[in-house]
Design a protein around this motif. Sequence first.
Motif, PDB file in Angstrom:
ATOM      1  N   GLY A   1       0.807  -1.210   0.000  1.00 55.32           N
ATOM      2  CA  GLY A   1       0.000   0.000   0.000  1.00 55.32           C
ATOM      3  C   GLY A   1       0.844   1.265   0.000  1.00 55.32           C
ATOM      4  O   GLY A   1       2.061   1.227   0.186  1.00 55.32           O
ATOM      5  N   PHE A   2       0.158   2.380  -0.238  1.00 53.09           N
ATOM      6  CA  PHE A   2       0.769   3.708  -0.214  1.00 53.09           C
ATOM      7  C   PHE A   2       0.446   4.406   1.105  1.00 53.09           C
ATOM      8  O   PHE A   2      -0.520   4.070   1.783  1.00 53.09           O
ATOM      9  CB  PHE A   2       0.207   4.582  -1.340  1.00 53.09           C
ATOM     10  CG  PHE A   2       0.658   4.193  -2.719  1.00 53.09           C
ATOM     11  CD1 PHE A   2       1.887   4.598  -3.203  1.00 53.09           C
ATOM     12  CD2 PHE A   2      -0.164   3.445  -3.541  1.00 53.09           C
ATOM     13  CE1 PHE A   2       2.302   4.258  -4.482  1.00 53.09           C
ATOM     14  CE2 PHE A   2       0.229   3.097  -4.822  1.00 53.09           C
ATOM     15  CZ  PHE A   2       1.468   3.506  -5.293  1.00 53.09           C
ATOM     16  N   ALA A   3       1.268   5.411   1.424  1.00 58.20           N
ATOM     17  CA  ALA A   3       0.963   6.326   2.528  1.00 58.20           C
ATOM     18  C   ALA A   3       1.372   7.727   2.109  1.00 58.20           C
ATOM     19  O   ALA A   3       2.279   7.899   1.287  1.00 58.20           O
ATOM     20  CB  ALA A   3       1.714   5.928   3.793  1.00 58.20           C
ATOM     21  N   TYR A   4       0.681   8.719   2.673  1.00 59.52           N
ATOM     22  CA  TYR A   4       1.035  10.119   2.428  1.00 59.52           C
ATOM     23  C   TYR A   4       0.521  10.935   3.597  1.00 59.52           C
ATOM     24  O   TYR A   4      -0.230  10.437   4.459  1.00 59.52           O
ATOM     25  CB  TYR A   4       0.476  10.630   1.092  1.00 59.52           C
ATOM     26  CG  TYR A   4      -0.909  10.143   0.749  1.00 59.52           C
ATOM     27  CD1 TYR A   4      -2.043  10.855   1.123  1.00 59.52           C
ATOM     28  CD2 TYR A   4      -1.088   8.950   0.048  1.00 59.52           C
ATOM     29  CE1 TYR A   4      -3.323  10.403   0.804  1.00 59.52           C
ATOM     30  CE2 TYR A   4      -2.359   8.490  -0.274  1.00 59.52           C
ATOM     31  CZ  TYR A   4      -3.471   9.220   0.111  1.00 59.52           C
ATOM     32  OH  TYR A   4      -4.733   8.767  -0.198  1.00 59.52           O
ATOM     33  N   THR A   5       0.914  12.179   3.664  1.00 61.65           N
ATOM     34  CA  THR A   5       0.694  12.972   4.874  1.00 61.65           C
ATOM     35  C   THR A   5      -0.779  13.261   5.153  1.00 61.65           C
ATOM     36  O   THR A   5      -1.170  13.451   6.297  1.00 61.65           O
ATOM     37  CB  THR A   5       1.460  14.301   4.789  1.00 61.65           C
ATOM     38  OG1 THR A   5       1.063  15.004   3.602  1.00 61.65           O
ATOM     39  CG2 THR A   5       2.957  14.055   4.741  1.00 61.65           C
ATOM     40  N   GLU A   6      -1.623  13.279   4.112  1.00 60.48           N
ATOM     41  CA  GLU A   6      -3.038  13.622   4.307  1.00 60.48           C
ATOM     42  C   GLU A   6      -3.920  12.399   4.533  1.00 60.48           C
ATOM     43  O   GLU A   6      -5.135  12.530   4.727  1.00 60.48           O
ATOM     44  CB  GLU A   6      -3.574  14.377   3.083  1.00 60.48           C
ATOM     45  CG  GLU A   6      -2.762  15.596   2.667  1.00 60.48           C
ATOM     46  CD  GLU A   6      -1.607  15.218   1.735  1.00 60.48           C
ATOM     47  OE1 GLU A   6      -1.545  14.040   1.307  1.00 60.48           O
ATOM     48  OE2 GLU A   6      -0.776  16.101   1.452  1.00 60.48           O
ATOM     49  N   MET A   7      -3.355  11.198   4.514  1.00 55.73           N
ATOM     50  CA  MET A   7      -4.163   9.980   4.492  1.00 55.73           C
ATOM     51  C   MET A   7      -5.061   9.847   5.717  1.00 55.73           C
ATOM     52  O   MET A   7      -6.273   9.609   5.604  1.00 55.73           O
ATOM     53  CB  MET A   7      -3.277   8.741   4.365  1.00 55.73           C
ATOM     54  CG  MET A   7      -4.051   7.426   4.423  1.00 55.73           C
ATOM     55  SD  MET A   7      -3.008   5.990   4.137  1.00 55.73           S
ATOM     56  CE  MET A   7      -2.887   6.031   2.352  1.00 55.73           C
ATOM     57  N   VAL A   8      -4.507   9.976   6.907  1.00 58.00           N
ATOM     58  CA  VAL A   8      -5.287   9.764   8.135  1.00 58.00           C
ATOM     59  C   VAL A   8      -6.386  10.814   8.263  1.00 58.00           C
ATOM     60  O   VAL A   8      -7.535  10.499   8.611  1.00 58.00           O
ATOM     61  CB  VAL A   8      -4.358   9.785   9.365  1.00 58.00           C
ATOM     62  CG1 VAL A   8      -5.178   9.721  10.657  1.00 58.00           C
ATOM     63  CG2 VAL A   8      -3.386   8.603   9.299  1.00 58.00           C
ATOM     64  N   GLU A   9      -6.040  12.057   7.957  1.00 58.29           N
ATOM     65  CA  GLU A   9      -7.036  13.134   8.023  1.00 58.29           C
ATOM     66  C   GLU A   9      -8.175  12.885   7.033  1.00 58.29           C
ATOM     67  O   GLU A   9      -9.361  13.051   7.374  1.00 58.29           O
ATOM     68  CB  GLU A   9      -6.345  14.467   7.724  1.00 58.29           C
ATOM     69  CG  GLU A   9      -7.238  15.688   7.908  1.00 58.29           C
ATOM     70  CD  GLU A   9      -6.465  16.978   7.656  1.00 58.29           C
ATOM     71  OE1 GLU A   9      -7.127  18.026   7.523  1.00 58.29           O
ATOM     72  OE2 GLU A   9      -5.219  16.928   7.590  1.00 58.29           O
ATOM     73  N   ASN A  10      -7.836  12.469   5.825  1.00 57.09           N
ATOM     74  CA  ASN A  10      -8.868  12.178   4.826  1.00 57.09           C
ATOM     75  C   ASN A  10      -9.712  10.978   5.234  1.00 57.09           C
ATOM     76  O   ASN A  10     -10.918  10.924   4.959  1.00 57.09           O
ATOM     77  CB  ASN A  10      -8.226  11.923   3.459  1.00 57.09           C
ATOM     78  CG  ASN A  10      -7.586  13.161   2.876  1.00 57.09           C
ATOM     79  OD1 ASN A  10      -7.844  14.274   3.334  1.00 57.09           O
ATOM     80  ND2 ASN A  10      -6.751  12.987   1.867  1.00 57.09           N
ATOM     81  N   ALA A  11      -9.089  10.014   5.885  1.00 57.48           N
ATOM     82  CA  ALA A  11      -9.829   8.832   6.335  1.00 57.48           C
ATOM     83  C   ALA A  11     -10.861   9.209   7.388  1.00 57.48           C
ATOM     84  O   ALA A  11     -11.992   8.684   7.385  1.00 57.48           O
ATOM     85  CB  ALA A  11      -8.856   7.794   6.893  1.00 57.48           C
TER      86      ALA A  11
ATOM     87  N   PHE B   1     -11.052   2.798   2.072  1.00 62.19           N
ATOM     88  CA  PHE B   1     -10.605   4.179   1.953  1.00 62.19           C
ATOM     89  C   PHE B   1     -10.262   4.535   0.509  1.00 62.19           C
ATOM     90  O   PHE B   1      -9.609   3.762  -0.200  1.00 62.19           O
ATOM     91  CB  PHE B   1      -9.382   4.403   2.849  1.00 62.19           C
ATOM     92  CG  PHE B   1      -8.737   5.744   2.673  1.00 62.19           C
ATOM     93  CD1 PHE B   1      -9.406   6.911   3.046  1.00 62.19           C
ATOM     94  CD2 PHE B   1      -7.463   5.859   2.137  1.00 62.19           C
ATOM     95  CE1 PHE B   1      -8.808   8.154   2.886  1.00 62.19           C
ATOM     96  CE2 PHE B   1      -6.856   7.095   1.974  1.00 62.19           C
ATOM     97  CZ  PHE B   1      -7.540   8.246   2.351  1.00 62.19           C
ATOM     98  N   ASN B   2     -10.704   5.708   0.098  1.00 66.42           N
ATOM     99  CA  ASN B   2     -10.326   6.256  -1.216  1.00 66.42           C
ATOM    100  C   ASN B   2     -10.627   5.272  -2.348  1.00 66.42           C
ATOM    101  O   ASN B   2      -9.891   5.184  -3.329  1.00 66.42           O
ATOM    102  CB  ASN B   2      -8.829   6.621  -1.204  1.00 66.42           C
ATOM    103  CG  ASN B   2      -8.433   7.531  -2.355  1.00 66.42           C
ATOM    104  OD1 ASN B   2      -9.263   8.235  -2.932  1.00 66.42           O
ATOM    105  ND2 ASN B   2      -7.149   7.511  -2.695  1.00 66.42           N
ATOM    106  N   LYS B   3     -11.705   4.509  -2.168  1.00 71.86           N
ATOM    107  CA  LYS B   3     -12.153   3.531  -3.169  1.00 71.86           C
ATOM    108  C   LYS B   3     -11.065   2.513  -3.527  1.00 71.86           C
ATOM    109  O   LYS B   3     -10.985   2.022  -4.652  1.00 71.86           O
ATOM    110  CB  LYS B   3     -12.632   4.257  -4.434  1.00 71.86           C
ATOM    111  CG  LYS B   3     -13.821   5.181  -4.202  1.00 71.86           C
ATOM    112  CD  LYS B   3     -14.249   5.873  -5.477  1.00 71.86           C
ATOM    113  CE  LYS B   3     -15.441   6.801  -5.219  1.00 71.86           C
ATOM    114  NZ  LYS B   3     -15.874   7.510  -6.456  1.00 71.86           N
ATOM    115  N   GLY B   4     -10.199   2.225  -2.550  1.00 71.82           N
ATOM    116  CA  GLY B   4      -9.159   1.224  -2.758  1.00 71.82           C
ATOM    117  C   GLY B   4      -7.993   1.689  -3.600  1.00 71.82           C
ATOM    118  O   GLY B   4      -7.129   0.886  -3.978  1.00 71.82           O
ATOM    119  N   ALA B   5      -7.912   2.988  -3.872  1.00 70.93           N
ATOM    120  CA  ALA B   5      -6.895   3.504  -4.796  1.00 70.93           C
ATOM    121  C   ALA B   5      -5.485   3.454  -4.230  1.00 70.93           C
ATOM    122  O   ALA B   5      -4.513   3.603  -4.979  1.00 70.93           O
ATOM    123  CB  ALA B   5      -7.232   4.946  -5.182  1.00 70.93           C
ATOM    124  N   ASP B   6      -5.346   3.239  -2.920  1.00 71.91           N
ATOM    125  CA  ASP B   6      -4.017   3.230  -2.317  1.00 71.91           C
ATOM    126  C   ASP B   6      -3.502   1.816  -2.050  1.00 71.91           C
ATOM    127  O   ASP B   6      -2.444   1.644  -1.432  1.00 71.91           O
ATOM    128  CB  ASP B   6      -4.023   4.038  -1.018  1.00 71.91           C
ATOM    129  CG  ASP B   6      -4.343   5.501  -1.275  1.00 71.91           C
ATOM    130  OD1 ASP B   6      -3.732   6.076  -2.194  1.00 71.91           O
ATOM    131  OD2 ASP B   6      -5.213   6.065  -0.587  1.00 71.91           O
TER     132      ASP B   6
END
Length: 540
Positions: free
Chosen positions: A478-488, A511-516
């Motif tokens: 999977g991917f991670a980025y700085t906005e992930m938790v906030e967006n979740a 999350f994010n329609k599985g895009a990560d």
Amino acid sequence: MVCSFRRYLWLRSNHQLISKNWQPKIFKMSASVISRELSLKQKCLEIFRTAINSVLPQNIIKNNISMEGNRLLIKNQSFPIHNNVHVAGFGKAVMGMAAAVEQILGDHLVQGVISVPLGIQKVLRLAGKEEMLLRPQTKIQVQEGAQHNLPDDNALKAAKRIHHLAEGLTENDLLLVLISGGGSALLPAPIPPVTLEEKLYLTKQLASKGATIQELNTVRKSLSLLKGGGLARAAYPAQVVSLILSDIIGDNLEFIASGPTLPNLQSKEDSCKILSKYNLVSSMPENVKEVLSQPSTRMHQEEIQDYAHVFNFIVGSNAIALEEAKCKSESLGYITSILSTGVSGDVTTVARLFSLLIRYVCSVLAVHGSQCAQASSLKDEMLQIIGSLQLPDFRLDSCLENALSSGKPLCLLAGGETTVQLRGRGKGGRNQEMALRVAVELHQAKSMTPHDPFAKHEIVFLSGGTDGQDGPTEAAGGFAYTEMVENAFREGLNVEDFLNNNDSFTFFSKFNKGADLIMTGLTSTNVMDVQAIIIQPKET
């Protein structure tokens, strides 16, 4: 690292998508145009796919082996052959390796036997990977076995066939041995009169009492017909050439399929001491006692004690994959560094290290290399974790200096294999959990500081398994980025709840329609895991 037909079944409904989409994309435009057109995640994925592509079974064979007249060229060695090559193989990637070898050898191939995971041929056909299958009129026998990655009767039959092939060779023959991860379970022949059940019973008893992997391997090799150099001994006086795809940190050949073509540095006396240490001497089967009481097997002639008739070549590894990934990253315009090829330990600790690394780099770049207190503090904590994880090869600063002087963005690469402490009953794997934990660490760093430490940079973190199977899931990572938790949180998803239940796959699926999620499909290779971090300035 489980490789079984049950874990392949999901491919049946996805094989058309996988066969079309998992390979690295081929672009006709220039590298500079690619760099502008792709998003940060797409670039990261291209780098990861390049790593996998470099260690695909057919590629590692074609990149390392060729024919020149009646000579077989392997790396910097040359072997004269003339219709005298025999093939033995065992492991998860051996099907594709054998297909490539068969194509290169042509009429020089006399016969072969390979032991591969149960159901692999059917799965490869479903995935449209015909290039990884043997020819219809092949001279190589295929034996499938080791269901659920456990030694079984089918794998035992294959091991016996391989032993019979090796024993029939002469000094005029060459035995080409193909080895990859999973080979140990696919080559389980014990020394008679020990039975497979007795050998498995004893190793399970050792494991239950807390024996180390080194201790388990020592006992296993002492009871094995082909491991611990047994295959090389059986093939003597034939020339033995092993082509090895490593899934072991440090590429220690002794631990890859338990070293069937390497001298066994441990004796049966060593095994007896281990069994005594764990109070198993009195309870071990009589057949085991009989075998361990026999003198250790030695080569018959003093001059070949050093296995002079054997050549072992590592043709695929995590280091090789990362070097190719580095080349790809540099072609996309990144200053690139391979941090380490031996990242191991608990995923929580390793995720903390990667998050500290990201914060440290952003801090140094933000103040243009001056030694601010924050950067110094982050580096000190990083060094403590690096020491606790025993990563002596971990390196960063030269890459960071180049980025500072050139103004180019950074790509940091690492590889290895981490572990997960199971506390819940969710679904996921070490790479998905790694990515999710990095995302949480980055979110907490933003929350704990008055100013966003990542405000000036775009950041993407990727963690993926090169076998395409992260735990019991169809995702590679999977991917991670700085906005992930906030967006979740905005989507009503509490990341901590998923982590507490080891349920990273469910999180990424929602999350994010599985895009990560990283979806490569079955790759038929395995050189452990790859991590990639891209850090580049935001456009102003």
